[in-house]
Motif scaffolding. Sequence first.
Motif, mmCIF file in Angstrom:
data_model
loop_
_atom_site.group_PDB
_atom_site.id
_atom_site.type_symbol
_atom_site.label_atom_id
_atom_site.label_comp_id
_atom_site.label_asym_id
_atom_site.label_seq_id
_atom_site.Cartn_x
_atom_site.Cartn_y
_atom_site.Cartn_z
ATOM 1 N N ILE A 1 0.837 -1.205 0.000
ATOM 2 C CA ILE A 1 0.000 0.000 0.000
ATOM 3 C C ILE A 1 0.871 1.254 0.000
ATOM 4 O O ILE A 1 0.466 2.307 -0.492
ATOM 5 N N PHE A 2 2.070 1.132 0.518
ATOM 6 C CA PHE A 2 2.940 2.297 0.615
ATOM 7 C C PHE A 2 3.563 2.690 -0.722
ATOM 8 O O PHE A 2 4.319 3.650 -0.792
ATOM 9 N N GLN A 3 3.191 1.967 -1.779
ATOM 10 C CA GLN A 3 3.572 2.364 -3.135
ATOM 11 C C GLN A 3 2.554 3.346 -3.719
ATOM 12 O O GLN A 3 2.767 3.875 -4.801
ATOM 13 N N GLN A 4 1.448 3.542 -3.013
ATOM 14 C CA GLN A 4 0.384 4.432 -3.472
ATOM 15 C C GLN A 4 0.674 5.875 -3.088
ATOM 16 O O GLN A 4 1.486 6.151 -2.210
ATOM 17 N N ARG A 5 -0.070 6.779 -3.714
ATOM 18 C CA ARG A 5 -0.019 8.184 -3.304
ATOM 19 C C ARG A 5 -0.468 8.275 -1.848
ATOM 20 O O ARG A 5 -1.256 7.457 -1.376
ATOM 21 N N LEU A 6 0.003 9.290 -1.164
ATOM 22 C CA LEU A 6 -0.283 9.447 0.255
ATOM 23 C C LEU A 6 -1.784 9.523 0.531
ATOM 24 O O LEU A 6 -2.274 8.915 1.481
#
Length: 174
Positions: free
Chosen positions: A156-161
Motif C-alpha cells: 500500500i505504501f507504493q500508493q499516493r499518500l
Amino acid sequence: MDGRVAVRGLVPFGQADAEVFYGREFVTARLVATLAQRQGEPGPLVVTGASGVGKSSLPRAGLIPAIGRGELSPAARDWPRVLIEQPAADPMPRLATRLAGLAGLPAPGVLAALRERPSQAHLLMRQAVEADAHWRGLADDPGGRLLLIIDQFEMIFQQRLDEQSAFIAALLGR
C-alpha cells in the motif's frame, strides 16, 4: 506417481492445500487464539515476518481452514472471508468490489462512499456481513464479523499518500 517431487518455490499455499500445510499447526493455533482474544475489539491484527517465511500461506492454508472447522468459534465458521492480494494496484477499488459483492450493492457506489467517507467503512462492512448471512440463509448474528485478509499490505505504501491514508482509514474505521 513417477517419483518426481513438485517444487513449490515461493508460491503460497492456498485453502485447497490445507491438508498438506504441515509444520504450521502451532503458528496457526496461536493466530486463532489471538483472534479469539481480540474478537470484541476493533482494529486489525497484523502478522509480520521475514520474506519467504509463509505469511501468505498462513491465512490461506492455516487460518481460513481453521476458522472453517470452527476452531475460532462455532459461529465464526459462517463469517465471510475476503482476501485482497497485493493491494498496491487500486486498493480502494479492490476493497469496494469485495464489500459490494457481499452486500449486493453496486461497486461504483461503494467505491464513492469509501472515498468520500473512509471512516464509515465499518458500516459497509457490517452491511456486507448481514447481507451475506441473509443470502446464505444463516441466522441473524449480531456478533458476526468480516474476516478481511490483506496479503502484502506493505505494498500500500507504493500508493499516493492520499490513497494510502484513505485505505488505512477505511480499514481502521477512522
